[in-house]
Design a protein around this motif. Structure first.
Motif, mmCIF file in Angstrom:
data_model
loop_
_atom_site.group_PDB
_atom_site.id
_atom_site.type_symbol
_atom_site.label_atom_id
_atom_site.label_comp_id
_atom_site.label_asym_id
_atom_site.label_seq_id
_atom_site.Cartn_x
_atom_site.Cartn_y
_atom_site.Cartn_z
ATOM 1 N N TRP A 81 50.178 7.919 85.052
ATOM 2 C CA TRP A 81 51.073 8.139 86.816
ATOM 3 C C TRP A 81 52.419 9.655 86.823
ATOM 4 O O TRP A 81 53.177 9.716 85.452
ATOM 5 N N TRP A 82 52.002 10.877 87.748
ATOM 6 C CA TRP A 82 52.856 11.805 86.822
ATOM 7 C C TRP A 82 54.134 11.395 87.788
ATOM 8 O O TRP A 82 54.255 10.466 88.038
ATOM 9 N N GLU A 83 54.769 11.977 87.176
ATOM 10 C CA GLU A 83 56.303 12.224 87.381
ATOM 11 C C GLU A 83 56.678 12.829 88.449
ATOM 12 O O GLU A 83 56.036 13.152 89.770
ATOM 13 N N SER A 84 57.641 13.179 89.061
ATOM 14 C CA SER A 84 59.096 13.428 90.054
ATOM 15 C C SER A 84 57.810 13.141 91.909
ATOM 16 O O SER A 84 57.327 11.995 91.836
ATOM 17 N N LEU A 85 57.388 14.477 92.581
ATOM 18 C CA LEU A 85 56.732 14.020 94.054
ATOM 19 C C LEU A 85 55.812 13.922 94.036
ATOM 20 O O LEU A 85 55.225 13.856 94.179
ATOM 21 N N ASN A 86 54.592 13.679 92.258
ATOM 22 C CA ASN A 86 53.940 13.524 92.317
ATOM 23 C C ASN A 86 53.288 12.602 91.541
ATOM 24 O O ASN A 86 52.306 12.457 90.809
ATOM 25 N N GLN A 87 54.152 11.251 91.982
ATOM 26 C CA GLN A 87 53.785 10.297 91.155
ATOM 27 C C GLN A 87 52.099 10.027 91.709
ATOM 28 O O GLN A 87 52.191 8.381 91.113
ATOM 29 N N HIS A 88 51.768 10.060 93.137
ATOM 30 C CA HIS A 88 50.123 10.114 93.286
ATOM 31 C C HIS A 88 49.100 9.903 92.519
ATOM 32 O O HIS A 88 48.058 9.551 93.140
#
Length: 323
Positions: free
Chosen positions: A34-41
């Motif tokens: 799962w990506w970090e920061s604002l892109n956790q989706h």
């Protein structure tokens, strides 16, 4: 020579995607997560060689998925300020567009951003939703040859369809690995259904497809250009490279259609072997439950991960699956 196989033919899994990422084995690549920061989706691996940290394959919690393969277009001027891997990012990182077939995204990408100078690519993208009356939302197909948003093709829009894509334009049936992959996937689905395999058994049969090696070994004194054309014949690419080709620029890895990027223009095969680096299987059940497994065959260091550490598995349910 990457390959993606997509099918809607399994009664329990209305969406299946198989992918081999073929690259230089020492190309720095982050494992799926799962990506970090604002892109956790967003779930997917990432290419770390370029600052944009683009990806070849990603899926979101709300069911958006995008998959990209590169190919070389001889004579096409490529902008070094545009990243093909960034095209996947552009789809999964932005808020979902209100129209079900992402027409706003298509217009933004094709008409506004401009893709004719990105370099050869094919982008598959779409939102996964529960099939209704035998119809599936399917995936859009965009390439650097797409001249306007009205030209976007859609694939896998009905049940019982299987399509393949490699490092050529979509629909190129002259590549044996695509034809073979489609046949093997259809057969694996039929066999799994008849045997009533559980999910893990089915998944391993799909990894078996991604591991089919029919690549002829190079003959003594065989010209490089002649041998690299053989890559279109095999779903799996075993590691290769060595003194015979160590002076060959990486952007010549394929004779006609390849996987090069502008940043690799100074890399030589002698700095690391080339082959299948990552394998991914994605299943989406009739209830919208996603099973995502990435198998790392090489971890950016010319070495193979320990067997117990090679697979990463993620499971989640798609938000909005019923809508």
């Amino acid at each position: 020579m990457c390959i993606s196989l997509i099918s809607t033919a399994h009664p329990d899994y209305p969406f299946i995607l198989l992918n081999n990422r073929d690259e230089f084995l020492n190309r720095p690549t982050a494992r799926a997560d799962w990506w970090e920061s604002l892109n956790q989706h967003i779930l997917g691996g990432r290419d770390l060689q370029r600052q944009i940290r683009g990806t070849w394959l990603a899926i979101t919690r709300d069911g958006r998925i995008a998959n990209l393969t590169n190919f070389r277009d001889e004579g096409v001027e490529v902008s070094r300020n545009k990243s093909r891997g960034g095209l996947v990012n552009s789809y999964v990182t932005t808020p979902p567009y209100p129209d079900p077939h992402d027409e706003s995204f298509i217009r933004s990408l094709v008409d506004d951003f401009g893709i004719q100078d990105v370099g050869g690519f094919t982008l598959l993208f779409g939102r996964l939703r529960k099939p209704k009356d035998g119809k599936v939302t399917g995936l859009g197909v965009i390439s650097n040859r797409t001249e306007s948003s009205a030209d976007t093709e859609r694939i896998c829009t009905e049940r019982d369809q299987t399509n393949g894509l490699s490092n050529s334009h979509y629909g190129d049936s002259s590549w044996p690995k695509i034809v073979h992959g489609e046949q093997l996937l259809n057969q694996a689905i039929k066999t799994s259904v008849s045997r009533r395999d559980d999910e893990d058994q089915f998944i391993e049969s799909l990894f078996d497809i991604l591991s089919v090696d029919t690549l002829p070994r190079p003959q003594d004194n065989e010209p490089w250009q002649s041998y690299t054309r053989q890559l279109r014949n095999s779903i799996f690419i075993p590691p290769f490279g060595g003194e015979d080709v160590e002076k060959k620029p990486a952007d010549k890895i394929a004779a006609a259609n390849g996987t090069s990027t502008p940043d690799q223009s100074t890399v030589t095969v002698g700095e690391g072997a080339y082959g299948t680096q990552r394998q991914t299987v994605i299943l989406v059940s009739t209830e919208g439950e996603v099973t995502f497994i990435e198998r790392s065959l090489h971890d950016g260091k010319d070495v193979e991960p320990e067997f117990s550490d090679r697979d990463r598995r993620f499971e989640f349910k798609i938000d909005g699956w019923e809508h």
